[in-house]
Design a protein around this motif. Structure first.
Motif, short mmCIF file in Angstrom:
data_model
loop_
_atom_site.label_atom_id
_atom_site.label_comp_id
_atom_site.label_asym_id
_atom_site.label_seq_id
_atom_site.Cartn_x
_atom_site.Cartn_y
_atom_site.Cartn_z
N GLN A 6 0.95 -6.02 -5.14
CA GLN A 6 1.15 -7.00 -3.96
C GLN A 6 1.99 -5.95 -2.79
O GLN A 6 1.98 -6.22 -1.65
CB GLN A 6 1.80 -8.17 -4.34
CG GLN A 6 0.83 -8.96 -5.25
CD GLN A 6 1.45 -10.37 -5.60
OE1 GLN A 6 2.58 -10.50 -5.48
NE2 GLN A 6 0.78 -11.00 -6.29
N MET A 7 3.24 -5.47 -3.23
CA MET A 7 4.19 -4.68 -2.37
C MET A 7 3.33 -3.74 -1.87
O MET A 7 3.64 -3.30 -0.52
CB MET A 7 5.29 -4.31 -3.01
CG MET A 7 6.18 -5.71 -3.75
SD MET A 7 7.80 -5.23 -4.20
CE MET A 7 7.17 -4.30 -5.76
N HIS A 8 2.62 -2.80 -2.52
CA HIS A 8 1.86 -1.66 -1.93
C HIS A 8 1.03 -2.05 -1.05
O HIS A 8 1.01 -1.51 0.00
CB HIS A 8 1.12 -1.02 -3.25
CG HIS A 8 0.21 0.12 -2.72
ND1 HIS A 8 1.01 1.23 -2.22
CD2 HIS A 8 -0.76 0.58 -2.83
CE1 HIS A 8 0.11 2.18 -1.97
NE2 HIS A 8 -1.02 1.78 -2.27
N ARG A 9 0.19 -3.25 -1.27
CA ARG A 9 -0.96 -3.46 -0.29
C ARG A 9 -0.12 -3.92 0.93
O ARG A 9 -0.47 -3.77 2.33
CB ARG A 9 -1.64 -4.68 -0.70
CG ARG A 9 -2.71 -4.28 -1.84
CD ARG A 9 -3.55 -5.42 -1.96
NE ARG A 9 -3.16 -6.72 -2.41
CZ ARG A 9 -3.07 -6.87 -3.63
NH1 ARG A 9 -3.33 -5.94 -4.66
NH2 ARG A 9 -2.63 -7.97 -4.22
N ALA A 10 0.98 -4.98 0.94
CA ALA A 10 1.90 -5.00 2.15
C ALA A 10 2.61 -3.98 2.94
O ALA A 10 2.42 -3.86 4.09
CB ALA A 10 3.17 -6.20 1.77
N TYR A 11 2.97 -3.00 2.06
CA TYR A 11 3.45 -1.92 2.75
C TYR A 11 2.19 -0.97 3.63
O TYR A 11 2.59 -0.73 4.98
CB TYR A 11 4.08 -0.58 1.84
CG TYR A 11 4.68 0.39 2.46
CD1 TYR A 11 5.99 0.38 2.93
CD2 TYR A 11 3.88 1.60 2.69
CE1 TYR A 11 6.27 1.47 3.65
CE2 TYR A 11 4.41 2.67 3.30
CZ TYR A 11 5.62 2.63 4.02
OH TYR A 11 6.19 3.60 4.58
N LEU A 12 1.14 -0.90 3.10
CA LEU A 12 -0.02 -0.43 3.62
C LEU A 12 -0.38 -1.08 4.93
O LEU A 12 -0.79 -0.41 5.88
CB LEU A 12 -1.30 -0.06 2.88
CG LEU A 12 -1.15 0.76 1.59
CD1 LEU A 12 -2.33 0.79 0.83
CD2 LEU A 12 -0.65 2.28 2.13
N GLU A 13 -0.48 -2.37 4.97
CA GLU A 13 -0.59 -3.42 5.83
C GLU A 13 0.40 -2.91 7.14
O GLU A 13 -0.14 -3.28 8.46
CB GLU A 13 -1.06 -4.84 5.60
CG GLU A 13 -2.35 -4.98 4.59
CD GLU A 13 -2.19 -6.37 3.88
OE1 GLU A 13 -1.05 -7.09 4.00
OE2 GLU A 13 -3.13 -6.69 3.18
N GLY A 14 1.29 -2.76 6.67
CA GLY A 14 2.69 -2.75 7.52
C GLY A 14 2.24 -1.43 8.74
O GLY A 14 2.62 -1.12 9.47
N CYS A 15 1.45 -0.45 8.20
CA CYS A 15 1.48 0.81 8.52
C CYS A 15 0.30 0.68 9.67
O CYS A 15 0.01 1.70 10.48
CB CYS A 15 0.81 2.00 7.61
SG CYS A 15 2.23 2.36 6.27
N VAL A 16 -0.66 -0.32 9.73
CA VAL A 16 -1.70 -0.41 10.55
C VAL A 16 -1.11 -0.51 12.10
O VAL A 16 -0.17 -1.07 12.26
CB VAL A 16 -2.50 -1.70 10.46
CG1 VAL A 16 -3.64 -2.12 11.50
CG2 VAL A 16 -3.12 -1.67 9.06
N GLY A 17 -1.93 0.47 12.69
CA GLY A 17 -1.42 0.50 14.39
C GLY A 17 -0.48 1.61 14.56
O GLY A 17 -0.25 2.16 15.85
#
Length: 427
Positions: free
Chosen positions: A362-373
């Protein structure tokens, strides 16, 4: 001679294998795939767990089956810590974790004489750092620079200090020289590796620490990216972060060794920090770097770990918000203090590891989503599943549609994620 090498274990073993490959080629030998038939086999073994020991023995036996007439040699941590077991495997050369060039001398000798040979010492008595050729084979985009060997932490679950000995450091001037050479050879990224790189400089008695080495190497690296290997939390101080954040080629990826998020468990492990000190390190990194990727290791089901202690660990890793985690159920390492402690069942260890892995995912997915943009310079390495992939400075795997991108560093705007990898487009 046609030589095949199989490597188990950590990046230090990989580095030492690459150094041996370079030296074998220099001596006129041919490197061939391990899966095929060779005139000589080398197994670079690992002993971090009992499972590693088993895999090491399996690979040694496999060599004998592939070509009974070949010379078979084993080096590395398993052979260093279990020489009697290794002697029972009927191989031609038994070596340990020291003096790789002398090992290759004996390997050539064993091939000619067909007489069993041994090259072992007392690892705890070693005082000198063996300088080996840095880098890797020509097709690789990143090179490794081994800057340190040995460890004196003596964690209760670990046998590595007995396999590798005390701390020995690569002299700073040699590190700078090797870095300049690797840059000239066309590598785009340099990875600091060692058994415990946080202790670099301790044996040199100059007062210099890892940040001094990092600054010197950064200057020699030019536009070659620098990436640090695993760090102890004590490394991350205000001074370290202030100086490291000024280095233009340092990747903002920091792997801090955690192992447990519970202070009582950390004491049983004989770790040299508590959760408060660890969290201080995480906080400092995020204060000095823009969205750094902080990653870690976690052992689940350590002897004596209660449900309450494990619950504290889960809460702590969520508090830290790691970008990625390596999670292991505790594995008994015979010969360590932890092996004599009260053990948990395999089912409990596996269940806790699965629960921790779910939180980590869950934390890994959240970090990746924070990289979008965001826009990242990506070092491209290979084609994979319709994408050309590489790694951003934060070590997130990144894929784009493109061709002929190998070993190029190009800016990529991140447009999405598949949950495991960043997806983007070249800008």
């Amino acid at each position: 001679m046609r030589v095949a090498i199989y490597t188990l274990g950590c990046k230090v073993n990989q580095y030492e294998t690459q150094a041996m490959e370079q030296e074998l080629l220099r001596r006129g030998h041919e490197l061939v795939p391990f899966e095929g038939e060779a005139d000589g086999y080398i197994v670079n073994t690992c002993s971090v767990t009992a499972v590693s020991d088993k895999k090491s023995r399996q690979m040694i036996r496999r060599c004998k089956k592939r070509n009974p007439a070949a010379v078979v040699a084993a080096c590395g941590c398993y052979v260093q810590t279990h020489p009697d077991e290794a002697a029972g495997l009927d191989i031609d050369l038994i070596a340990g974790t020291g003096d790789r060039m002398a090992f290759l001398d004996l390997f050539e000798q064993a091939a000619g004489e067909k007489q069993p040979l041994t090259l072992l010492d007392d690892a705890l008595r070693r005082r000198d750092f063996e300088v080996l050729p840095a880098g890797g084979m020509a097709e690789r985009t990143r090179a490794m620079l081994k800057v340190e060997d040995g460890c004196v932490n003596f964690c209760t679950y670990c046998i590595i200090p007995y396999a590798r000995g005390g701390v020995r450091s690569l002299p700073k001037a040699v590190a700078v020289e090797q870095t300049a050479q690797l840059r000239q050879e066309g590598y785009r990224e340099l990875v600091f590796t060692g058994i415990e790189i946080s202790s670099w400089g301790h044996d040199l008695k100059t007062g210099e620490t890892l940040i001094d080495l990092l600054e010197a190497v950064s200057a020699a690296a030019g536009d070659m990216r620098l990436r640090l290997g695993s760090l102890e939390p004590r490394t991350i101080t205000e001074d370290f972060c202030r100086r490291a954040s000024k280095l233009p080629n340092l990747c903002p990826h920091f792997h801090l060794s955690l192992q447990s998020g519970c202070d009582e468990t950390l004491r049983r492990m004989n770790r040299k920090y508590d959760t408060a000190r660890f969290y201080q390190s995480v906080t400092l990194l995020r204060a000095y770097f823009d969205r750094p990727a902080v990653t870690t290791d976690l052992i689940c089901g350590f002897p004596g770990e209660t449900e309450e202690e494990f619950a504290r660990t889960l809460a702590f890793i969520e508090k830290c918000g790691f970008a990625a985690m390596h999670i292991f159920p505790y594995s008994i390492r015979p010969g360590t203090k932890a092996a004599a402690m009260e053990q948990l069942s395999a089912a409990v260890k596996e269940r806790r590891a699965a629960r921790a892995a779910e939180v980590a995912s869950q934390m890994h997915r959240a970090y990746l989503e924070g990289c979008v943009g965001q826009v990242y310079p990506v070092l491209f390495e290979q084609e994979k599943d319709g994408y050309y992939t590489g790694h951003a400075p934060n070590y997130c795997e990144t894929g784009v549609r493109g061709e002929d991108l190998h070993n190029k560093v190009l800016n990529v705007k991140i447009t999405g994620t598949d949950g495991d990898m960043l997806i983007g487009e070249l800008t």
